[in-house]
Design a protein around this motif. Sequence first.
Motif, PDB file in Angstrom:
ATOM      1  N   ASP A  84       0.847  -1.195   0.000  1.00  0.00           N
ATOM      2  CA  ASP A  84       0.000   0.000   0.000  1.00  0.00           C
ATOM      3  C   ASP A  84       0.886   1.250   0.000  1.00  0.00           C
ATOM      4  O   ASP A  84       1.633   1.465   0.946  1.00  0.00           O
ATOM      5  N   PRO A  85       0.819   2.059  -1.067  1.00  0.00           N
ATOM      6  CA  PRO A  85      -0.001   1.889  -2.265  1.00  0.00           C
ATOM      7  C   PRO A  85       0.625   0.881  -3.224  1.00  0.00           C
ATOM      8  O   PRO A  85       1.818   0.578  -3.115  1.00  0.00           O
ATOM      9  N   PRO A  86      -0.171   0.371  -4.172  1.00  0.00           N
ATOM     10  CA  PRO A  86       0.396  -0.528  -5.184  1.00  0.00           C
ATOM     11  C   PRO A  86       1.450   0.192  -6.015  1.00  0.00           C
ATOM     12  O   PRO A  86       1.544   1.428  -6.008  1.00  0.00           O
ATOM     13  N   VAL A  87       2.246  -0.577  -6.725  1.00  0.00           N
ATOM     14  CA  VAL A  87       3.307  -0.001  -7.559  1.00  0.00           C
ATOM     15  C   VAL A  87       2.712   0.908  -8.625  1.00  0.00           C
ATOM     16  O   VAL A  87       1.739   0.560  -9.295  1.00  0.00           O
ATOM     17  N   ASP A  88       3.318   2.080  -8.761  1.00  0.00           N
ATOM     18  CA  ASP A  88       2.921   3.047  -9.784  1.00  0.00           C
ATOM     19  C   ASP A  88       4.193   3.500 -10.496  1.00  0.00           C
ATOM     20  O   ASP A  88       5.021   4.203  -9.902  1.00  0.00           O
ATOM     21  N   PRO A  89       4.398   3.094 -11.756  1.00  0.00           N
ATOM     22  CA  PRO A  89       5.631   3.460 -12.463  1.00  0.00           C
ATOM     23  C   PRO A  89       5.857   4.962 -12.557  1.00  0.00           C
ATOM     24  O   PRO A  89       6.990   5.408 -12.739  1.00  0.00           O
ATOM     25  N   ARG A  90       4.785   5.741 -12.400  1.00  0.00           N
ATOM     26  CA  ARG A  90       4.953   7.198 -12.474  1.00  0.00           C
ATOM     27  C   ARG A  90       5.537   7.760 -11.181  1.00  0.00           C
ATOM     28  O   ARG A  90       6.098   8.858 -11.175  1.00  0.00           O
ATOM     29  N   ALA A  91       5.404   7.021 -10.085  1.00  0.00           N
ATOM     30  CA  ALA A  91       5.874   7.512  -8.786  1.00  0.00           C
ATOM     31  C   ALA A  91       7.021   6.690  -8.220  1.00  0.00           C
ATOM     32  O   ALA A  91       7.882   7.217  -7.512  1.00  0.00           O
ATOM     33  N   ASP A  92       7.042   5.395  -8.520  1.00  0.00           N
ATOM     34  CA  ASP A  92       8.056   4.501  -7.969  1.00  0.00           C
ATOM     35  C   ASP A  92       9.313   4.479  -8.839  1.00  0.00           C
ATOM     36  O   ASP A  92       9.275   4.809 -10.030  1.00  0.00           O
ATOM     37  N   HIS A  93      10.402   4.041  -8.235  1.00  0.00           N
ATOM     38  CA  HIS A  93      11.615   3.746  -8.992  1.00  0.00           C
ATOM     39  C   HIS A  93      11.507   2.292  -9.455  1.00  0.00           C
ATOM     40  O   HIS A  93      11.523   1.365  -8.653  1.00  0.00           O
ATOM     41  N   VAL A  94      11.393   2.115 -10.768  1.00  0.00           N
ATOM     42  CA  VAL A  94      11.152   0.797 -11.356  1.00  0.00           C
ATOM     43  C   VAL A  94      12.351   0.416 -12.214  1.00  0.00           C
ATOM     44  O   VAL A  94      12.768   1.177 -13.097  1.00  0.00           O
ATOM     45  N   ARG A  95      12.876  -0.770 -11.973  1.00  0.00           N
ATOM     46  CA  ARG A  95      13.980  -1.289 -12.787  1.00  0.00           C
ATOM     47  C   ARG A  95      13.442  -2.430 -13.632  1.00  0.00           C
ATOM     48  O   ARG A  95      13.003  -3.452 -13.107  1.00  0.00           O
ATOM     49  N   GLY A  96      13.471  -2.239 -14.932  1.00  0.00           N
ATOM     50  CA  GLY A  96      12.868  -3.202 -15.841  1.00  0.00           C
ATOM     51  C   GLY A  96      11.692  -2.551 -16.546  1.00  0.00           C
ATOM     52  O   GLY A  96      11.341  -1.400 -16.276  1.00  0.00           O
ATOM     53  N   PRO A  97      11.050  -3.261 -17.469  1.00  0.00           N
ATOM     54  CA  PRO A  97       9.911  -2.698 -18.193  1.00  0.00           C
ATOM     55  C   PRO A  97       8.798  -2.270 -17.240  1.00  0.00           C
ATOM     56  O   PRO A  97       8.428  -3.015 -16.329  1.00  0.00           O
ATOM     57  N   ALA A  98       8.274  -1.072 -17.447  1.00  0.00           N
ATOM     58  CA  ALA A  98       7.261  -0.529 -16.540  1.00  0.00           C
ATOM     59  C   ALA A  98       6.028  -1.415 -16.447  1.00  0.00           C
ATOM     60  O   ALA A  98       5.373  -1.472 -15.399  1.00  0.00           O
ATOM     61  N   GLN A  99       5.695  -2.109 -17.528  1.00  0.00           N
ATOM     62  CA  GLN A  99       4.485  -2.948 -17.548  1.00  0.00           C
ATOM     63  C   GLN A  99       4.822  -4.441 -17.520  1.00  0.00           C
ATOM     64  O   GLN A  99       4.030  -5.261 -17.992  1.00  0.00           O
ATOM     65  N   ALA A 100       5.964  -4.790 -16.982  1.00  0.00           N
ATOM     66  CA  ALA A 100       6.349  -6.204 -16.898  1.00  0.00           C
ATOM     67  C   ALA A 100       5.314  -6.987 -16.090  1.00  0.00           C
ATOM     68  O   ALA A 100       4.711  -6.463 -15.147  1.00  0.00           O
ATOM     69  N   PRO A 101       5.066  -8.250 -16.451  1.00  0.00           N
ATOM     70  CA  PRO A 101       4.015  -9.021 -15.767  1.00  0.00           C
ATOM     71  C   PRO A 101       4.370  -9.441 -14.340  1.00  0.00           C
ATOM     72  O   PRO A 101       3.488  -9.772 -13.551  1.00  0.00           O
ATOM     73  N   LEU A 102       5.667  -9.468 -14.003  1.00  0.00           N
ATOM     74  CA  LEU A 102       6.096  -9.881 -12.668  1.00  0.00           C
ATOM     75  C   LEU A 102       6.690  -8.684 -11.937  1.00  0.00           C
ATOM     76  O   LEU A 102       7.494  -7.933 -12.507  1.00  0.00           O
ATOM     77  N   THR A 103       6.290  -8.518 -10.676  1.00  0.00           N
ATOM     78  CA  THR A 103       6.757  -7.367  -9.896  1.00  0.00           C
ATOM     79  C   THR A 103       7.303  -7.825  -8.553  1.00  0.00           C
ATOM     80  O   THR A 103       6.620  -8.538  -7.804  1.00  0.00           O
ATOM     81  N   LEU A 104       8.509  -7.391  -8.258  1.00  0.00           N
ATOM     82  CA  LEU A 104       9.121  -7.634  -6.952  1.00  0.00           C
ATOM     83  C   LEU A 104       9.436  -6.287  -6.321  1.00  0.00           C
ATOM     84  O   LEU A 104      10.171  -5.488  -6.884  1.00  0.00           O
ATOM     85  N   THR A 105       8.848  -6.028  -5.151  1.00  0.00           N
ATOM     86  CA  THR A 105       9.086  -4.775  -4.429  1.00  0.00           C
ATOM     87  C   THR A 105       9.923  -5.072  -3.193  1.00  0.00           C
ATOM     88  O   THR A 105       9.605  -5.985  -2.428  1.00  0.00           O
ATOM     89  N   LEU A 106      10.958  -4.289  -3.014  1.00  0.00           N
ATOM     90  CA  LEU A 106      11.868  -4.464  -1.887  1.00  0.00           C
ATOM     91  C   LEU A 106      11.871  -3.206  -1.033  1.00  0.00           C
ATOM     92  O   LEU A 106      12.132  -2.106  -1.535  1.00  0.00           O
ATOM     93  N   PHE A 107      11.539  -3.359   0.248  1.00  0.00           N
ATOM     94  CA  PHE A 107      11.720  -2.294   1.226  1.00  0.00           C
ATOM     95  C   PHE A 107      13.063  -2.525   1.909  1.00  0.00           C
ATOM     96  O   PHE A 107      13.343  -3.645   2.373  1.00  0.00           O
ATOM     97  N   GLY A 108      13.891  -1.492   1.999  1.00  0.00           N
ATOM     98  CA  GLY A 108      15.174  -1.689   2.650  1.00  0.00           C
ATOM     99  C   GLY A 108      15.935  -0.403   2.827  1.00  0.00           C
ATOM    100  O   GLY A 108      15.469   0.690   2.499  1.00  0.00           O
TER     101      GLY A 108
END
Length: 265
Positions: free
Chosen positions: A95-119
């Motif tokens: 929460d909130p879900p991944v948003d390519p416009r706000a998050d730092h995304v490595r890889g294709p923005a619309q890739a089917p698999l998403t891994l989010t790391l808090f650290g």
Amino acid sequence: GIGLFARAAVALRFGPLPGGVAARHLAGAAAVAGIGFTVSLFVAELAFEDDAVLRQEAKLGVLAASVLAAVVGAGLLRRAGPATDAHERVAARLDPPVDPRADHVRGPAQAPLTLTLFGGFACPGTRRAAAVAGELRERLGDRLRVVFRDLPIEDAHPEGPLAAEAAEAAGAQGRYWAMWDALMAAPELAPSDLVAIAQRLGLDVNRFADDLRHRVQADAVAADVDSARRSGVTATPALFVGDEPGDGPLAAGAIAAALEASAAR
């Protein structure tokens, strides 16, 4: 009642359970809370003011209930055992879900698999998780996007918050992931080290240093920390597979299987 209301509060996202507390601990905590009703001793004095026998019986009943609450609560907590890792303490969805416009995304923005790391960049566990994320990117290629959200634990790693702001400051110059890689590998994260990394990456060092000096990126880091709170994250590293907390071992094979399963659902 206490256990049910606590579970409901977590489910409705009023907040996460405290660090070190898992859902299975709630029954024991609720039982121990029964000790708090010793105020009934005072009530017994007032209720049976004219009958010494009933007053004594009421006091004994209250004391017996308090002892029973302590014994039952201790037994339930002992049986539950400690919360063993960060994954076990994550109870909510991302929460909130991944948003390519706000998050730092490595890889294709619309890739089917998403891994989010808090650290945090100074956290050894996060650095291990980052290495695993790199393995997954090699294994899954353009099917995977990796998202990083800052959760510097200042008590454990005092240099963490400024390092997080350094990554955001580099991001403002279009070099977030280059700085991310450098910070994850850096042996030291003192302010002078951060500026040296910025210089090595070809950033506008004066702008970068000003951003750190004036805490320009503090709000961006705070937004990630708030996301961690809303997502039930209390320790680092914490992984989310899609929108769900990862609960398996920190190993590329296990996480890849979880990612594939999430895409199949």
